[in-house]
Each structure stands twice: as C-alpha cells, then as structure tokens.
Design a protein around this motif. Sequence first.
Motif, PDB file in Angstrom:
ATOM      1  N   ARG A 270       0.810  -1.219   0.000  1.00  0.00           N
ATOM      2  CA  ARG A 270       0.000   0.000   0.000  1.00  0.00           C
ATOM      3  C   ARG A 270       0.845   1.272   0.000  1.00  0.00           C
ATOM      4  O   ARG A 270       0.474   2.278   0.602  1.00  0.00           O
ATOM      5  CB  ARG A 270      -0.987  -0.001   1.177  1.00  0.00           C
ATOM      6  CG  ARG A 270      -2.067  -1.040   0.957  1.00  0.00           C
ATOM      7  CD  ARG A 270      -3.121  -1.056   2.018  1.00  0.00           C
ATOM      8  NE  ARG A 270      -3.748   0.247   2.246  1.00  0.00           N
ATOM      9  CZ  ARG A 270      -4.632   0.471   3.202  1.00  0.00           C
ATOM     10  NH1 ARG A 270      -5.009  -0.514   3.994  1.00  0.00           N
ATOM     11  NH2 ARG A 270      -5.157   1.655   3.368  1.00  0.00           N
TER      12      ARG A 270
ATOM     13  N   TYR B 243      -7.183  -4.346   2.425  1.00  0.00           N
ATOM     14  CA  TYR B 243      -8.029  -3.169   2.559  1.00  0.00           C
ATOM     15  C   TYR B 243      -9.076  -3.367   3.642  1.00  0.00           C
ATOM     16  O   TYR B 243      -9.976  -2.556   3.787  1.00  0.00           O
ATOM     17  CB  TYR B 243      -8.674  -2.834   1.209  1.00  0.00           C
ATOM     18  CG  TYR B 243      -7.621  -2.477   0.185  1.00  0.00           C
ATOM     19  CD1 TYR B 243      -7.087  -1.197   0.162  1.00  0.00           C
ATOM     20  CD2 TYR B 243      -7.134  -3.416  -0.710  1.00  0.00           C
ATOM     21  CE1 TYR B 243      -6.101  -0.860  -0.742  1.00  0.00           C
ATOM     22  CE2 TYR B 243      -6.152  -3.084  -1.618  1.00  0.00           C
ATOM     23  CZ  TYR B 243      -5.636  -1.792  -1.643  1.00  0.00           C
ATOM     24  OH  TYR B 243      -4.656  -1.461  -2.524  1.00  0.00           O
ATOM     25  N   ASP B 244      -8.938  -4.450   4.396  1.00  0.00           N
ATOM     26  CA  ASP B 244      -9.819  -4.674   5.530  1.00  0.00           C
ATOM     27  C   ASP B 244      -9.666  -3.504   6.499  1.00  0.00           C
ATOM     28  O   ASP B 244      -8.551  -3.104   6.811  1.00  0.00           O
ATOM     29  CB  ASP B 244      -9.401  -5.986   6.215  1.00  0.00           C
ATOM     30  CG  ASP B 244     -10.417  -6.407   7.255  1.00  0.00           C
ATOM     31  OD1 ASP B 244     -10.740  -5.560   8.114  1.00  0.00           O
ATOM     32  OD2 ASP B 244     -10.875  -7.561   7.211  1.00  0.00           O
ATOM     33  N   PRO B 245     -10.780  -2.914   6.961  1.00  0.00           N
ATOM     34  CA  PRO B 245     -10.658  -1.771   7.883  1.00  0.00           C
ATOM     35  C   PRO B 245      -9.835  -2.104   9.120  1.00  0.00           C
ATOM     36  O   PRO B 245      -9.273  -1.204   9.750  1.00  0.00           O
ATOM     37  CB  PRO B 245     -12.104  -1.455   8.250  1.00  0.00           C
ATOM     38  CG  PRO B 245     -12.926  -2.069   7.183  1.00  0.00           C
ATOM     39  CD  PRO B 245     -12.160  -3.231   6.630  1.00  0.00           C
TER      40      PRO B 245
ATOM     41  N   VAL C 212      -7.103  -3.722   9.170  1.00  0.00           N
ATOM     42  CA  VAL C 212      -5.675  -3.787   8.882  1.00  0.00           C
ATOM     43  C   VAL C 212      -5.078  -2.388   8.957  1.00  0.00           C
ATOM     44  O   VAL C 212      -5.549  -1.452   8.326  1.00  0.00           O
ATOM     45  CB  VAL C 212      -5.440  -4.378   7.466  1.00  0.00           C
ATOM     46  CG1 VAL C 212      -3.978  -4.240   7.065  1.00  0.00           C
ATOM     47  CG2 VAL C 212      -5.852  -5.829   7.450  1.00  0.00           C
TER      48      VAL C 212
END
Lengths: 269, 618
Positions: free
Chosen positions: A70, A92-94, A96
Amino acid sequence: MTTSQPEATPTPNSAVGHDPAFIEVERFSFWYGAAQALFDISLEFPERRITAFIGPSGCGKSTLLRNLNRMNDLIDGVRHEGDIRLDGTSLYDPAVEVISLRKRVGMVFQKYNPFPKSIYENIVFPLRVAGRGSRSELDETVERSLRGAALWDEVKDKLHESAYSLSGGQQQRLCIARAIANRPQILLMDEPCAALDPVATLKIEELMMELRKEYTIVIVTHNMQQAGRCSDHTAFFYLGRLIEYAPTLQLFESPAKEQTEAYISGRFS
Amino acid sequence: MTSSTGNKRVKGEVQIWLSGMGLAIGCLMVGALLALILWRGLHVFWPQEVLHFKIAEGEQTVEVFGQVKDRGASGVRDENDEFIPQISLFTGHREVFGISYRTVREPLVLESRVAQGVMVADRVSGGAGMFLPSHLVPAEGDEIKADDPAFVDELRKLVRQGNRLRRQIRQIERIEIGRVNDRIQAEERHLRAARRAGAENLEEIRAEVERNIESLNEDFARLAAQAGEKRQELELARIHFRLGDGSEHEHAVSNITRFHYPNQLSLGGKLAEFGRGLWAFLSQEPRDSNREGGVFPAIFGTFVMTILLAVMVTPFGVIAAIYLREYAKQGPLVRTVRICVNNLAGVPSIVFGVFGLGFFVYGVGGFIDGGARHPWPSPLWVAAVVGFFAVLTAAVLMGLRLSPAPGKPPAGKLLGAIGGGLWVLAAVLLLGVVAKNPYFGGFFAADLPTPTFGTGGILWASLTLALMTLPVVIVATEESLAAVPRGVREAALACGASKWQTIQRIVLPGAAPGIMTGVILAMARGAGEVAPLMITGVVKMAPSLPIDGEFPFIHAERKFMHLGFHIFDLGFQSPDAEAAKPMVFATTLLLITLVVVMNLSAILIRNHLRRKYAASSF
C-alpha cells in the motif's frame, strides 16, 4: 550458494496453484486520478517462492508491486477496485493498519536508499519506529540481518560509520538487510539491481536464492535474464494487463501468448 | 568564408563578459565598503601623533595641540571660485573649547610641528585631553614635577586608584542603592496591593510599611554618604597642565582613565595602546552621552536580542513549514498562504515595529501587567469557557472520525471544512477566554501605572523581529524539506514508520542544514535591523543589562542598547557630530563583526550537521 552459474536455473517445483497461495490478487484495477494503470488483474503467489514481474516500462508492474504494501496510498487521487489478500486477509480490511502491514511486507527499491545514518542505525530503524529498543535485541537484529543480506563480513568492523561510506552494491544489500530486520513474511523488490554493476547484481541474485528459503519474494525486473535465472514464476504485464503468468521455465521456453513471445525474444520492449 | 564559424565569436560570449563584469562591480563595491569601515573603524584606536598648530584667526594667532583627522577631503571655494582645502583638527578639551573638533582652512595654518612631551588622556568628562603636563598634586605629600622620573609611575598609580574608586562608587550607586530602591518599591507595592484588596488591617499595614521604608531610607542615606565620601576622595589628587597656547589648567587626576604619550611611543607601544583602546571600547560602558567610553552594553544587547530572536523564530518557522510542506493538502488555499508568507518578507520593518508596539507592548504587555482592560462579565466568560471545551471536544472527535480508516475513502470536503472550522472556533474561544478573563488582574497590577511588561523591552523587540524574519525561516525550511529525497521517505514508510516518525527521524535531520541556513539568514537580517527596535525597546542608554546577577537573572522586560541604534544615535543625534564620527565607524565595524561571528558559528554548526547527515545535498 546453490547457484553460482547464471544458467543453473532453479526449477519451479510445481505449476502455479499447487502451492498454497500466499498472496492473492483478485480482479484488481487501479487508477491514478482518471488514468487507469491496472486492468482487472488476478494472480496468486505461492509462499517461499520468487515471483518475477516483467514487461515494458509503464506496464503497471511496479504499480501492482507498490500496492502489495500500500505504498500507493501516499499518492493523491488514487482509487482501486477488486481486492488483494495476504495470507487470507484483505489488505483493505478496515481492521488492517497500514503500518503493521508494512512491517509484514518489506520493500527494496530500485535506487538504493539507505538513511543518512550509521549502518547500525539503518538496520535498527524498523525496530526503533516500532518502539522496540532493548540493546541486546538491536545488536542481535543487526547481526542477523547483515548475515542474511551477506554483508556482515564486510561491515562488521564499521557498524557505526555512515551508510554512505559503502559501495553501491553494498548499500543495496544494506537496504535488503534493513528490509528483513523486522522479519517480514514478504519481500518486495522493485528492480533491485537496476542501479548496480554486473558483479553486484550477481551478489544480489545469489542473496535472493538464499532469502527464498525464508521469505516470499516478489521482484520487478527489466532484465529478462535475471527473471529467467532466479524466479520460480514469472508474470508478464503489458499496458496494465496481465498477459501471461506461468512457471518461469515454461513462460520463457514456450510462451502461450504471442505478445509474451514477442517481448522475451526482444521484438519490442 | 571557408567555415561558417571561422573567426566569429561564439554566441553568448558577450553575455558571459557582462555577467562577469556585474559580479566584479558588485564584489568591488562590497569590498570597498568593508575596507573603508575596517580602516576607519580600526584607525580610531591607533595612537596618532599630536602636532602643535599655529593658526591665523583674523588678526590673532591661535596655538593648539591637535591631531589631523581629515586632510583635504573637504574644502570651500573663495570668491574667485578657487578651491581652498580644509583640515579637520581634533583638539579634545571640550571643557575649554566647547567642541572637540575644529575645521581649519589649510592656508591659515601658519605652522605645525610635532609637540614634544604631549600627553593624550582619555577622560571621564570633557572628552579626550591633549596637553603638556606640568605637575601633580597628590592628596598628601609634595607635588611632583612632570620632568621628575617618578612622575609617570605616580600618575599611573593615581589613575588606577581613581578607576578603582569609580568602580566602587558605581557598585554602591547602581547595585546597592538599586537594591534598597527595589525594596522600597516592594513595600509601596505591598501597601497599594493591600489598599486595592480592601484589607481590614490597612492601618497596621500602613504603619509597618512606613516603618520599613524609614529604615530603608536610613540605609539609603548611609550608602549615599559612603558614595559621597568616595566622590570627594576622587577630587583630592590634582593634575596641572598647559594647553597649546600655554594656558594653565588643572583638574582631578581621577578625571583621567587612561593616558599615553603618542609622540614618544615605539611601534610596540603604539600596538599596546591600540589594544588597550580597543579593549576599553569593547568592554566599557558609554560615558558622556555615548561619545566616550565603550559600547559593551550595546554589544551585549545586540547579542542577547539576536539569540532570543533565533530561539523564538526557529520553532515557529519550522513547525509552520512542516505543516505547509508535509501535511497540508496542496491547493489554492496553501498557495495563497505561501504567497502571503513571501509577501510578509517585503513589508517594511517599521510596520512590524508599529505592530509590535501595538500588539506585543500595549496588548500582551498591558495584559500581563494589569489583566484585561475590558473583561467580559463573569457569566459570559463562564459560558465562553464551557463553549471552548465543548467545541474542543467536538473538534477532537471530528478529527478522529476524519482521519481516514483503512480501506475507506477519506471524509468528504464538507465534513473536512466543518472539522477545520471547529478548530478555528476553538482557537478563537480560547483567545477570548484568556484575554477577557475577568478574574485575572495582571501580574504587576500593584506597580501600575508604572508599566513592567507594558513598555518596550528586549522580549518584545525580539518577538517583533522574530515575526519579521519568520518568512525567511519558513521559506528556507520548506525548500530544504522538499529537497529531502523521496527515496528515503519511501524507505522509512516501507519500514513501518508513521508519517510523523518519518518526518521526525528522517526528513528533519536531513533538512537540518537547510533549516540552519534559514536561521542564519534570519539572524543576519534581525541583528542589523534598527527601525522596529526604536519603538519596541531600544534606548540610548540602558541603566542595566538584560541578563545580570540579580534574580531572576534574565530580565526580559528590560530596555536594552543595540549597536545599530547606537550608530544612529552617535552619528545623527549627537551635538558634536564630528567627534562622534570615528565612533560611528568603530561601532559599524563592531556590528558587522558581531553579525559575521554569529553567522560563522551558525555555519560551523550547519557544517557539523551536514557531516553528520552526509546525504544532504544542500
């Protein structure tokens, strides 16, 4: 060193997909502002293998690589669709956090970029920013990382000298040592040998073969021989699309797509 | 026409010559200026030969001792339009001649010869003296003739004694009597405070204060008597001398602080005298409305002010630049801010001075002294306090919500604007709560109407200059932040550093030499500034230094002296401008030296930083 001769290519021991997929890229598209850089890419990388991205400049291989930790988040106006999963969890899991993600994914850049600090401080930087600072742990990390990057014997007597006193190849290996200081699971390498001479390049390649035992490596390269010499799998990108993805030997000897063949045989670049 | 370029000049060569010529002219002018200042500034301290002049003045002939300070540089034209050069003659003895310089038309000088045995004396009053000593009358014992071999030693002893006595008097008058005065003021303040608070036992307090003041007044009288005795002692030993015209004069030996015989000095002696004069100039306080003595308080004031300025401007400038360059979203707003910052650098310094006077001195200083002039009524103030905390909480919550969660698009523009607005509102409320507090009566209310912070002082002057030089630091810092290579930033982020950690550990150390450059420029600009200082705290003669041995050691509210203002005062406010001219050059030289020394030390620090962070390419 298992491969001292360039042509002694390590054989990818299985076809794609037989290994447990460690990184999964699923229908991933990416935009810089209005310009779309990646088109609907799906890929799976096995654990503890070297995967090479090849393709002409501007084909999106670096963009994909920089999405794996990212780094592209830093640019204004980027946007993506689709998903990338690491060991089963979406990047992109919140839940993470980018920072802890980057601790799991080390990165080596095209131009070696050690910090303007001592060799020692360069390597312990990832630990220091993580708030870990016990003397013994730092010392241990420095030795382990430098040995891991095959640099220990050359610099063990001048750990507290400036990193800029090293040669280019040494500086790049120092960057690799820094990238593995935090024991990441994945090592991303963005054309790590582009700024190095052939001797230093060979050293880095040998090092990659060693690192392969512990880390999942993704490398972007312009150098087809390099991809052929040291990767297990190769992905060919063209104009933001994944054209072909196969075990390296197979891709180089009998490419399935005409574009791939044209590229590796040098008919366009 | 064999080859097209043959003997022709290469295009652009003329431009190279032109630009080289421009540089050469610039260098020449700066070099000439420096050489002039250096020569005239150092010349002041060189012991110069004293000549005996016979000058025709009407029918009479005037005889004086004098030193030629300027020959042929100026002149007048007579009725036939013929140029008559003039010489500028330094004669000293203001107490006799009224002025210490005279301008003479060269043809009127009938005779000039080296005057044997003339003594040049640096004196407390009357300016320098040039005379033939005739005899000494010590406090006790016989008089000593000038040709007596013991004369010089005895005179030197007496001069030293006088200097010591004057130091003692100074100690008593400035420090000890000052201390008694402070205590008397403290007692009076105590009484005023009690009266203001409406104390019930006011009469008791008044009686006690009066008792205390009485005993302090006794101390004062005792000290004053001591000082008076010493003053009388100063007057005891006398020196008699003759001037060029042979007239006899006398004054106290203690009037002389230093003396030498310029016409009998060897080169070594002249060098030693030069050193003594220079040292006196650097280390002494000015006397005789700044025309004589040294400039130590001005050096010290300039130095302290510049350091304070650097200490205050650096954090503000660096923080502002970090936000502008690293955090703020680059857009029209940031561009506007940047243009405004750059324009601030072009505002005339006197405007900053006026702002400093209005805002810092009268506004902030007045507030510190006596609290809010128009406080809000209590209910409004309490409401404002409550409102401030409410808005602050809202702004923090908003900020937490606004920081983009992983994987989610950043908050909308409207929400962002509301969040920013909340912060601005909170800041405004905080300002109101502090500035309009009805419960804060000021720290120095008991001294009013005598202001403490509500008048010019070194703190306000430094703050004003800090404000003035802020753009320099901001621009330099922004440039150096931008010059930190992208590669190392990315490397730090890829190592798992947060943005702030990257800035703090990698970007700022890399930018440090560039930031130092900005601070050096700011210091150089601030140290040489005079106009804004004249209205925010510089005075012609400050009674005490801004830092001394008295608690609390750093007196930020004190007025101070400044070399730049000293130059202005000497050269253009002095009644005897010709006499002050050499001092103007000497002071200018000193100011330039001070700025150069401070810049050099800053450059040394920068080079050290540069070595430490070898990567930087500034």
